[in-house]
Write a protein that holds these residues in place. Structure first.
Motif, PDB file in Angstrom:
ATOM      1  N   MET A 296       0.823  -1.203   0.000  1.00 34.59           N
ATOM      2  CA  MET A 296       0.000   0.000   0.000  1.00 34.59           C
ATOM      3  C   MET A 296       0.861   1.258   0.000  1.00 34.59           C
ATOM      4  SD  MET A 296      -2.975   1.244  -0.230  1.00 34.59           S
ATOM      5  CE  MET A 296      -3.856  -0.325  -0.083  1.00 34.59           C
ATOM      6  N   HIS A 297       1.981   1.222   0.724  1.00 31.49           N
ATOM      7  CA  HIS A 297       2.906   2.351   0.706  1.00 31.49           C
ATOM      8  C   HIS A 297       3.419   2.599  -0.710  1.00 31.49           C
ATOM      9  CE1 HIS A 297       3.511   3.848   4.772  1.00 31.49           C
ATOM     10  NE2 HIS A 297       3.425   2.604   5.228  1.00 31.49           N
ATOM     11  N   ARG A 298       3.763   1.543  -1.408  1.00 28.79           N
ATOM     12  CA  ARG A 298       4.257   1.702  -2.777  1.00 28.79           C
ATOM     13  C   ARG A 298       3.169   2.255  -3.697  1.00 28.79           C
ATOM     14  NH1 ARG A 298       7.331  -3.015  -1.347  1.00 28.79           N
ATOM     15  NH2 ARG A 298       5.637  -4.413  -1.981  1.00 28.79           N
ATOM     16  N   LEU A 299       1.939   1.811  -3.500  1.00 26.06           N
ATOM     17  CA  LEU A 299       0.846   2.301  -4.336  1.00 26.06           C
ATOM     18  C   LEU A 299       0.592   3.788  -4.066  1.00 26.06           C
ATOM     19  CD1 LEU A 299      -1.207   1.382  -6.449  1.00 26.06           C
ATOM     20  CD2 LEU A 299      -2.800   0.874  -4.585  1.00 26.06           C
ATOM     21  N   TRP A 319      -3.723  11.972 -16.693  1.00 21.33           N
ATOM     22  CA  TRP A 319      -4.738  12.243 -15.677  1.00 21.33           C
ATOM     23  C   TRP A 319      -5.616  11.016 -15.443  1.00 21.33           C
ATOM     24  CZ3 TRP A 319      -4.395  15.580 -12.107  1.00 21.33           C
ATOM     25  CH2 TRP A 319      -3.835  16.845 -12.323  1.00 21.33           C
ATOM     26  N   ALA A 320      -5.934  10.299 -16.520  1.00 18.29           N
ATOM     27  CA  ALA A 320      -6.743   9.087 -16.364  1.00 18.29           C
ATOM     28  C   ALA A 320      -5.989   8.028 -15.555  1.00 18.29           C
ATOM     29  CB  ALA A 320      -7.122   8.541 -17.739  1.00 18.29           C
ATOM     30  N   ALA A 321      -4.667   7.914 -15.790  1.00 18.48           N
ATOM     31  CA  ALA A 321      -3.874   6.951 -15.022  1.00 18.48           C
ATOM     32  C   ALA A 321      -3.826   7.342 -13.544  1.00 18.48           C
ATOM     33  CB  ALA A 321      -2.457   6.873 -15.596  1.00 18.48           C
ATOM     34  N   PHE A 322      -3.714   8.642 -13.281  1.00 18.37           N
ATOM     35  CA  PHE A 322      -3.699   9.101 -11.882  1.00 18.37           C
ATOM     36  C   PHE A 322      -5.034   8.804 -11.193  1.00 18.37           C
ATOM     37  CE2 PHE A 322      -5.389  12.662  -9.370  1.00 18.37           C
ATOM     38  CZ  PHE A 322      -4.723  12.414  -8.179  1.00 18.37           C
ATOM     39  N   ILE A 323      -6.145   9.110 -11.881  1.00 23.49           N
ATOM     40  CA  ILE A 323      -7.464   8.889 -11.282  1.00 23.49           C
ATOM     41  C   ILE A 323      -7.684   7.406 -10.994  1.00 23.49           C
ATOM     42  CG2 ILE A 323      -9.943   9.043 -11.723  1.00 23.49           C
ATOM     43  CD1 ILE A 323      -9.386  11.604 -13.298  1.00 23.49           C
ATOM     44  N   LYS A 324      -7.244   6.554 -11.904  1.00 22.08           N
ATOM     45  CA  LYS A 324      -7.390   5.116 -11.695  1.00 22.08           C
ATOM     46  C   LYS A 324      -6.601   4.661 -10.470  1.00 22.08           C
ATOM     47  CE  LYS A 324      -6.721   0.666 -14.028  1.00 22.08           C
ATOM     48  NZ  LYS A 324      -6.271  -0.002 -15.294  1.00 22.08           N
ATOM     49  N   THR A 325      -5.363   5.135 -10.334  1.00 18.99           N
ATOM     50  CA  THR A 325      -4.544   4.763  -9.189  1.00 18.99           C
ATOM     51  C   THR A 325      -5.094   5.364  -7.900  1.00 18.99           C
ATOM     52  OG1 THR A 325      -2.613   4.689 -10.651  1.00 18.99           O
ATOM     53  CG2 THR A 325      -2.189   4.713  -8.282  1.00 18.99           C
ATOM     54  N   ARG A 326      -5.601   6.591  -7.972  1.00 19.98           N
ATOM     55  CA  ARG A 326      -6.196   7.223  -6.795  1.00 19.98           C
ATOM     56  C   ARG A 326      -7.368   6.402  -6.271  1.00 19.98           C
ATOM     57  NH1 ARG A 326      -9.670  12.467  -7.819  1.00 19.98           N
ATOM     58  NH2 ARG A 326     -10.985  10.795  -8.643  1.00 19.98           N
ATOM     59  N   ASN A 327      -8.203   5.911  -7.187  1.00 17.10           N
ATOM     60  CA  ASN A 327      -9.338   5.086  -6.763  1.00 17.10           C
ATOM     61  C   ASN A 327      -8.872   3.761  -6.155  1.00 17.10           C
ATOM     62  OD1 ASN A 327     -11.006   7.096  -7.720  1.00 17.10           O
ATOM     63  ND2 ASN A 327     -11.429   6.076  -9.663  1.00 17.10           N
ATOM     64  N   ARG A 328      -7.801   3.190  -6.724  1.00 15.97           N
ATOM     65  CA  ARG A 328      -7.257   1.949  -6.161  1.00 15.97           C
ATOM     66  C   ARG A 328      -6.763   2.173  -4.734  1.00 15.97           C
ATOM     67  NH1 ARG A 328      -2.700  -0.630  -9.588  1.00 15.97           N
ATOM     68  NH2 ARG A 328      -2.790  -2.060  -7.798  1.00 15.97           N
ATOM     69  N   VAL A 329      -6.127   3.320  -4.499  1.00 16.61           N
ATOM     70  CA  VAL A 329      -5.639   3.633  -3.153  1.00 16.61           C
ATOM     71  C   VAL A 329      -6.812   3.781  -2.183  1.00 16.61           C
ATOM     72  CG1 VAL A 329      -4.497   5.391  -1.756  1.00 16.61           C
ATOM     73  CG2 VAL A 329      -3.474   4.666  -3.911  1.00 16.61           C
ATOM     74  N   TYR A 331      -9.944   2.587  -2.338  1.00 19.03           N
ATOM     75  CA  TYR A 331     -10.585   1.298  -2.061  1.00 19.03           C
ATOM     76  C   TYR A 331      -9.646   0.363  -1.305  1.00 19.03           C
ATOM     77  CZ  TYR A 331     -14.110   2.858  -5.415  1.00 19.03           C
ATOM     78  OH  TYR A 331     -15.082   3.566  -6.068  1.00 19.03           O
ATOM     79  N   GLY A 332      -8.339   0.409  -1.636  1.00 25.36           N
ATOM     80  CA  GLY A 332      -7.378  -0.474  -0.988  1.00 25.36           C
ATOM     81  C   GLY A 332      -7.223  -0.177   0.496  1.00 25.36           C
ATOM     82  N   ILE A 333      -7.217   1.098   0.861  1.00 26.77           N
ATOM     83  CA  ILE A 333      -7.084   1.466   2.274  1.00 26.77           C
ATOM     84  C   ILE A 333      -8.308   1.006   3.056  1.00 26.77           C
ATOM     85  CG2 ILE A 333      -7.031   3.428   3.862  1.00 26.77           C
ATOM     86  CD1 ILE A 333      -5.258   4.871   1.844  1.00 26.77           C
TER      87      ILE A 333
END
Length: 419
Positions: A296-299, A319-329, A331-333
């Protein structure tokens, strides 16, 4: 010294992400607007190990401001002038290397048209006390350097109080595109010491809030406050016989001539001296949130990197890649926190660790207010005296001589381990 400001647009569904951000970046100051909190949510649920100062919107949904400062800054709440206003603010003084600063967080709802005059009145009263520096952050709902009807009034207020606005990037992008050049500059940072404030930049916001965050540093102080060391006693290796003998031989009669506060302090000194002499100890740093894994730290690190790349390239793909990763973070947390709670519930220790975790979350260091002699009081000393008088009124004076705790007949018996 690192600081943040975020328009949370309800922090209630972003607690885990907010706490993870604080843990991974260790800021000394964090300001929130639009917290949407109410009195039913204690400060310990929002954030621990920080001094929390907040002003919730009463009787209706939305709004609310919050300041979280490191206890190392010796923060003290500053009372605002009693004016009738819908402007939402909170003011705190803090100390940096013997310099006293004033920090405020401001949220001006869009429908409040006279908020700038109210803010000017507050600053006039607050700055009657000399400060080495003033820092004001918040969501003013006024696009800086624009044709907004209230912009000239806000700019005049800044000039009159020798405040400089340091945010120069869009903080609220258009809904149609996460483009830093297409949007408004609503989240602002004012200071009377632009020579001390550096590295002002926008950063990714909390959750799916369409407001970006504002990040800044204050020169002349550590950029990151280290987690303090704490002393932990190793009770499994305690010498119980030695502890029993030390407690039995301690001269407790020195407590008798002291008042209640002095006796308590002296008792703690004597007792802890016995404990330290018979129980080994070790020092360790404060433990991080146990549900935040290295993955999670790496993400999270990747999310920050993608935000910087997208802001620099202004590419919709980035921006689309950032938004996708932001959502993963996000939900992951939440999933990691739920899994951690499930592991505590299913642990084979009669849920001991689970209830220990719950008790830790319920700690509330703030002083509550009580009605004393018909008036609302929050002074800890006055509250303590009245509690003592109330409890004492339910007991009568003893009719028999009090036991002499120093007598050899009342010393603790030698410790004998059970067979």
């Amino acid at each position: 010294m690192l600081g943040f400001h975020f328009n949370a647009q309800s922090i209630k569904n972003k607690f885990r992400e907010f706490q993870t951000l604080i843990q991974t970046s260790s800021p000394s100051i964090c300001a929130l607007t639009e917290t949407w909190l109410n009195e039913s949510i204690p400060n310990s649920v929002v954030l621990q190990n920080y001094s929390i100062f907040r002003s919730d919107r009463p009787n209706r949904r939305g709004g609310g401001v919050l300041l979280a400062l490191s206890p190392e800054l010796d923060p003290i709440v500053v009372n605002t002038p009693l004016i009738d206003t819908l402007l939402e603010t909170k003011w705190v003084s803090f100390t940096i290397k013997n310099e006293k600063w004033l920090c405020g967080v401001v949220y001006r709802p869009k429908e409040v048209t006279n908020g700038i005059q109210d803010l000017e009145t507050m600053l006039w009263e607050l700055t009657a006390t000399p400060y080495s520096g003033i820092l004001v952050v918040g969501d003013f709902n006024i696009n800086w350097n624009s044709n907004h009807p209230l912009f000239p009034e806000l700019a005049n207020l800044a000039n009159a109080n020798n405040l400089h606005q340091l945010v120069n990037q869009v903080t609220c992008p258009r809904h149609s595109a996460m483009n830093p050049e297409d949007g408004t500059m609503l989240d602002l940072l004012f200071t009377s010491r632009p020579d001390r404030i550096c590295n002002v930049d926008v950063t990714d916001g909390l959750g799916k809030s369409y407001h970006l965050g504002v990040k800044f540093c204050i020169r002349g102080t550590p950029s990151r406050l280290q987690n303090p060391l704490r002393t932990c006693f190793v009770y499994a290796k305690a010498d119980k016989i030695k502890l029993q003998n030390l407690v039995s031989r301690t001269a407790w009669d020195v407590l008798l001539p002291l008042d209640i506060d002095g006796a308590w302090d002296q008792f703690l000194d004597l007792f802890m001296a016995c404990v330290r002499d018979s129980i080994p100890s070790r020092t360790q740093r404060k433990r991080p949130k146990p549900w935040i894994t290295p993955e999670m730290h790496r993400l999270i690190t990747r999310k920050h990197a993608l935000f910087r790349k997208a802001k620099s390239s202004q590419s919709q793909t980035d921006w689309a890649a950032f938004i996708k990763t932001r959502n993963r973070v996000s939900y992951g947390i939440k999933a990691a926190y739920s899994n951690y709670l499930h592991s505590l519930l299913t642990a084979d220790d009669s849920k001991k660790r689970f209830w220990s975790f719950v008790r830790g979350r319920k700690k509330e260091p703030d002083v509550k207010s009580f009605v004393v002699n018909g008036k609302l009081c929050s002074d800890p000393a006055v509250i303590a005296v009245n509690f003592n008088q109330t409890f004492a009124s339910y007991f009568t004076a003893p009719t028999s001589p009090a036991f002499d705790i120093t007598s050899p007949y009342y010393l603790c018996p030698p410790y004998a381990p059970s067979k």
